[in-house]
Design a protein around this motif. Sequence first.
Motif, mmCIF file in Angstrom:
data_model
loop_
_atom_site.group_PDB
_atom_site.id
_atom_site.type_symbol
_atom_site.label_atom_id
_atom_site.label_comp_id
_atom_site.label_asym_id
_atom_site.label_seq_id
_atom_site.Cartn_x
_atom_site.Cartn_y
_atom_site.Cartn_z
ATOM 1 N N ASN A 65 0.812 -1.214 0.000
ATOM 2 C CA ASN A 65 0.000 0.000 0.000
ATOM 3 C C ASN A 65 0.850 1.272 0.000
ATOM 4 O OD1 ASN A 65 -2.587 -1.328 0.127
ATOM 5 N ND2 ASN A 65 -2.024 -1.920 2.203
ATOM 6 N N ARG A 101 -3.734 2.035 -13.678
ATOM 7 C CA ARG A 101 -4.709 1.024 -14.090
ATOM 8 C C ARG A 101 -6.065 1.649 -14.418
ATOM 9 N NH1 ARG A 101 -3.395 -4.659 -11.770
ATOM 10 N NH2 ARG A 101 -5.430 -5.081 -12.643
ATOM 11 N N GLU A 102 -6.443 2.685 -13.678
ATOM 12 C CA GLU A 102 -7.722 3.360 -13.924
ATOM 13 C C GLU A 102 -7.747 4.051 -15.281
ATOM 14 O OE1 GLU A 102 -8.265 6.029 -10.669
ATOM 15 O OE2 GLU A 102 -8.479 4.414 -9.198
ATOM 16 N N SER A 142 0.050 3.060 -5.138
ATOM 17 C CA SER A 142 -0.917 4.123 -5.449
ATOM 18 C C SER A 142 -0.793 4.570 -6.900
ATOM 19 C CB SER A 142 -0.705 5.328 -4.537
ATOM 20 O OG SER A 142 -0.976 4.993 -3.208
ATOM 21 N N GLU A 146 -0.788 -7.317 -13.533
ATOM 22 C CA GLU A 146 0.260 -6.752 -12.684
ATOM 23 C C GLU A 146 1.027 -7.883 -12.018
ATOM 24 O OE1 GLU A 146 0.899 -3.917 -8.749
ATOM 25 O OE2 GLU A 146 -1.092 -4.152 -9.584
ATOM 26 N N ARG A 190 -2.260 1.907 -9.164
ATOM 27 C CA ARG A 190 -3.728 1.968 -9.153
ATOM 28 C C ARG A 190 -4.237 3.079 -10.058
ATOM 29 N NH1 ARG A 190 -3.205 0.394 -3.786
ATOM 30 N NH2 ARG A 190 -3.083 2.528 -3.037
#
Length: 65
Positions: free
Chosen positions: A14, A25-26, A19, A34, A22
């Motif tokens: 995390n 990926r969006e 971050s 991944e 993430r």
Amino acid sequence: MRKTLIFNGSPRKNGETASMVRLLREQLPGEITEIRSYEADAAPCIDCRYCFTHAGCRVQDGIQE
């Protein structure tokens, strides 16, 4: 269909790198895979040259997926 492979080498699940992945990926369309190298079952190359004459690797580890 676009395919994207992301290698994440961070040991923190995390952390800041996670971050950024993430967020990336969006924004990316298509299929995304991944690989978290810190957790991967990956052995180093032993230079046996098996792959010179065969498809694949003699070392059967998580990388074969």
